[in-house]
Design a protein around this motif. Structure first.
Motif, PDB file in Angstrom:
ATOM      1  N   ARG A   1      -9.950   1.745  11.499  1.00 49.73           N
ATOM      2  CA  ARG A   1      -9.237   2.016  10.238  1.00 49.73           C
ATOM      3  C   ARG A   1      -8.793   3.481  10.205  1.00 49.73           C
ATOM      4  O   ARG A   1      -8.934   4.158   9.201  1.00 49.73           O
ATOM      5  CB  ARG A   1     -10.148   1.723   9.039  1.00 49.73           C
TER       6      ARG A   1
ATOM      7  N   SER B   1      -7.312   5.859   7.266  1.00 50.22           N
ATOM      8  CA  SER B   1      -7.389   5.102   6.011  1.00 50.22           C
ATOM      9  C   SER B   1      -8.414   5.758   5.095  1.00 50.22           C
ATOM     10  O   SER B   1      -9.081   6.732   5.459  1.00 50.22           O
ATOM     11  CB  SER B   1      -7.787   3.652   6.289  1.00 50.22           C
TER      12      SER B   1
ATOM     13  N   GLN C   1     -13.202  -4.101   0.160  1.00 48.88           N
ATOM     14  CA  GLN C   1     -11.781  -4.349   0.374  1.00 48.88           C
ATOM     15  C   GLN C   1     -11.202  -3.355   1.377  1.00 48.88           C
ATOM     16  O   GLN C   1     -10.289  -3.675   2.125  1.00 48.88           O
ATOM     17  CB  GLN C   1     -11.021  -4.290  -0.968  1.00 48.88           C
TER      18      GLN C   1
ATOM     19  N   GLY D   1      -9.839  -4.965   4.799  1.00 50.15           N
ATOM     20  CA  GLY D   1      -8.426  -4.667   4.973  1.00 50.15           C
ATOM     21  C   GLY D   1      -7.534  -5.873   4.731  1.00 50.15           C
ATOM     22  O   GLY D   1      -7.915  -6.856   4.088  1.00 50.15           O
ATOM     23  N   GLY D   2      -6.315  -5.825   5.269  1.00 47.02           N
ATOM     24  CA  GLY D   2      -5.348  -6.894   5.085  1.00 47.02           C
ATOM     25  C   GLY D   2      -4.258  -6.515   4.108  1.00 47.02           C
ATOM     26  O   GLY D   2      -4.110  -5.350   3.705  1.00 47.02           O
ATOM     27  N   ASN D   3      -3.462  -7.531   3.685  1.00 48.39           N
ATOM     28  CA  ASN D   3      -2.396  -7.264   2.724  1.00 48.39           C
ATOM     29  C   ASN D   3      -2.970  -7.066   1.327  1.00 48.39           C
ATOM     30  O   ASN D   3      -4.175  -7.193   1.092  1.00 48.39           O
ATOM     31  CB  ASN D   3      -1.369  -8.399   2.737  1.00 48.39           C
ATOM     32  N   ARG D   4      -2.071  -6.785   0.393  1.00 51.79           N
ATOM     33  CA  ARG D   4      -2.514  -6.450  -0.958  1.00 51.79           C
ATOM     34  C   ARG D   4      -3.245  -7.615  -1.619  1.00 51.79           C
ATOM     35  O   ARG D   4      -4.259  -7.422  -2.301  1.00 51.79           O
ATOM     36  CB  ARG D   4      -1.307  -6.040  -1.803  1.00 51.79           C
ATOM     37  N   GLN D   5      -2.748  -8.830  -1.431  1.00 43.53           N
ATOM     38  CA  GLN D   5      -3.389  -9.995  -2.051  1.00 43.53           C
ATOM     39  C   GLN D   5      -4.801 -10.207  -1.508  1.00 43.53           C
ATOM     40  O   GLN D   5      -5.742 -10.478  -2.261  1.00 43.53           O
ATOM     41  CB  GLN D   5      -2.536 -11.235  -1.817  1.00 43.53           C
ATOM     42  N   ARG D   6      -4.948 -10.072  -0.187  1.00 45.49           N
ATOM     43  CA  ARG D   6      -6.267 -10.240   0.412  1.00 45.49           C
ATOM     44  C   ARG D   6      -7.232  -9.172  -0.077  1.00 45.49           C
ATOM     45  O   ARG D   6      -8.390  -9.466  -0.399  1.00 45.49           O
ATOM     46  CB  ARG D   6      -6.142 -10.185   1.931  1.00 45.49           C
ATOM     47  N   ARG D   7      -6.773  -7.934  -0.162  1.00 40.19           N
ATOM     48  CA  ARG D   7      -7.618  -6.858  -0.665  1.00 40.19           C
ATOM     49  C   ARG D   7      -8.047  -7.111  -2.107  1.00 40.19           C
ATOM     50  O   ARG D   7      -9.200  -6.857  -2.480  1.00 40.19           O
ATOM     51  CB  ARG D   7      -6.889  -5.520  -0.565  1.00 40.19           C
TER      52      ARG D   7
END
Length: 511
Positions: free
Chosen positions: A130, A133, A192, A196-202
């Motif tokens: 990461r 980040s 979250q 990680g991942g896209n906004r929806q997954r987070r």
């Protein structure tokens, strides 16, 4: 290889002899062990002086005293030759004092070293994956902060906020709503960021972590879980299943059928063993616990061998780790069941986290009570040493992983379409361990020597205390005993590090 090993042993012996001469002479010249008696007003002062001269052979030249010590120390490596490390200025056998000190220090540093290595490498790899980040910046800040924190300040902070604060809180172990909300939000942000991942997954991970953390903290408050904790017959099997699934996903990936069969078979045996062992666990001792771990690992190895198909080695690793962690859950549950009996003991008086010493005087109880008491006394010094060492491992693991991830063979592996888990675990992880091996070898030697400041803060009688007492009194024999143990451990682990290089990197060979 044999000639290489023999050469290393020969060179190591010569280094030990030369270094022991230098250390002995420096200690002997640093202070006269008779100064205390010269300033004494005791009526039998002359007799005491002659007695100490006789004990320490102070009537001989320093070089001859060192030769006498070297001859006695050399007999320690010959069976039945009669090990002789001399006596202290109080005429105490140094060999006896050394055995006690080494045992105490090994208790202290073993857990700290293992936790520092495991957590440091894990967090360093996560930080590298990461890079740049919020997780990376957070771990970097925490690592540098802990690394720069003085050990004496670390010990004082742990005493005040962990020991005294937790013991006071146990009088009424209830989380306020403000604490629940803050911790739930922090947990949601942490997980979250890790996943990680896209906004929806987070967002989904954040909400799920927030709700689960808040619910657990609320239930712990309502049930007073910290006074009478237990994993129970529901959570224990679920944790065993979770560890089994985690090992399969980490080592083999989600598509390996033989890995799932191996992990599943091991989990079923351990889950059944949890219920079968309940009548017998309260009467077990340390040797019985060790036997249970051996059996659990054996069950996992057997499952891997029988169900591993074309990759039995990988399946056996999955089974062994699942067995080890699963049995750890069973033993942890039994320790938690005995927690209430421990804290209500009159010698503990509801304040279980100790701030000094290695054991509670005159504490009566079975193996589980005594082992819990050892844990509560080792907790703070272990955490103190672990946090300081952990920071170094984190930075080296992150740097090593980032360097490896930029290599051509990693890009080739990704270009071939290999899953990211395979690229990281099978290709990058192993090569990133090479520089860490050197750090582990050096760190173990230093920790075995005993953290003098940490041992002093927590009144722990280990190697550091033995060295400090001998150096303060100008007594070479305890200092030399300390030196021998530290030197042997340092040389041994550096030698093992050289052998580990060839295991981690086939290009490294000793001709």
């Amino acid at each position: 290889m044999l000639s290489y090993v023999l050469r290393r042993i020969g060179v190591s012996i010569l280094i030990l002899i030369a270094a022991s001469l230098l250390m002995y002479v420096l200690v002997a010249w640093s202070k006269n062990p008779l100064d205390e008696l010269y300033a004494s007003s005791s009526p039998n002062k002359e007799q005491l002086i002659l007695q100490r001269i006789q004990w320490l052979h102070l009537d001989q030249p320093v070089f001859l005293r060192w030769l006498n010590w070297l001859g006695g120390a050399a007999r320690c490596v010959v069976p039945f030759a009669g090990c002789d490390l001399g006596v202290t200025i109080q005429n105490q056998d140094v060999q006896v004092l050394l055995a006690r000190a080494v045992g105490s220090t090994l208790q202290l540093v073993t857990g700290a070293t293992i936790l520092a290595i495991v957590l440091g490498i894990t967090i360093g790899i996560v930080s590298a994956l990461r890079q740049y980040s919020a997780v990376d910046y957070t771990f970097t800040f925490a690592s540098f902060f802990l690394y720069s924190l003085p050990s004496f300040l670390m010990g004082v902070l742990l005493k005040v906020f962990v020991a005294i604060g937790f013991n006071d809180w146990l009088v009424d172990p209830v989380f306020s709503w403000a604490v629940i909300i803050i911790f739930s939000i922090v947990a949601g942000l942490f997980w979250q960021a890790i996943i990680g991942g896209n906004r929806q997954r987070r967002l989904v991970v954040f909400v799920a972590s927030l709700l689960v953390t808040g619910l657990l903290m609320y239930l712990m408050s309502v049930t007073e879980w910290f006074l009478n904790p237990s994993l129970g017959p529901i959570l224990s099997p679920l944790l065993i299943v979770a560890f089994g699934a985690g090992m399969v996903l980490l080592i083999a990936g989600p598509t390996s059928r033989f890995a799932w069969r191996t992990g599943g078979a091991t989990v079923i045996v351990l889950a059944a063993g949890y219920f079968a062992l309940q009548p017998f666990l309260p009467s077990m001792d340390g040797s019985g616990i060790v036997l249970l771990f051996i059996v659990a690992i054996g069950v996992g190895l057997l499952a891997g061998w029988l169900l591993g198909e074309h990759d039995k080695g990988q399946a056996m690793r999955i089974g062994a780790f699942t067995g080890l962690l699963g049995m750890g859950v069973i033993i942890l549950d039994q320790f938690m069941r005995n927690w209430n009996s421990y804290i209500t003991n009159p010698r503990i008086n509801g304040r279980p986290i100790a701030t000094v010493g290695s054991a509670t005087p005159n504490l009566q109880g079975d193996f589980w009570i005594q082992a819990t008491d050892t844990f509560t006394h080792l907790l703070l010094p272990t955490v103190s040493l672990m946090l300081i060492s952990f920071a170094g491992y984190t930075r080296y693991a992150r740097g090593g992983m980032l360097e490896v991830l930029n290599q051509d063979y990693i890009r080739t592996a990704r270009a071939k379409g290999l899953p990211e888990r395979t690229v990281v675990v099978r290709h990058a992880f192993r090569n990133s361990l090479i520089p860490i091996t050197t750090i582990v070898a050096a760190d173990v030697g230093g920790l075995i020597g005993g953290a003098i400041i940490t041992e002093r803060i927590f009144a722990f009688s280990g190697m550091g205390a033995l060295f400090n007492a001998g150096l303060t009194a100008g007594d070479p024999n305890p200092v030399m005993a300390y030196f021998v143990v530290v030197a042997v451990f340092a040389i041994t682990f550096n030698f093992l590090a050289d052998l580990a290089y060839s295991a981690l990197d086939p290009r490294v060979r000793a001709n």
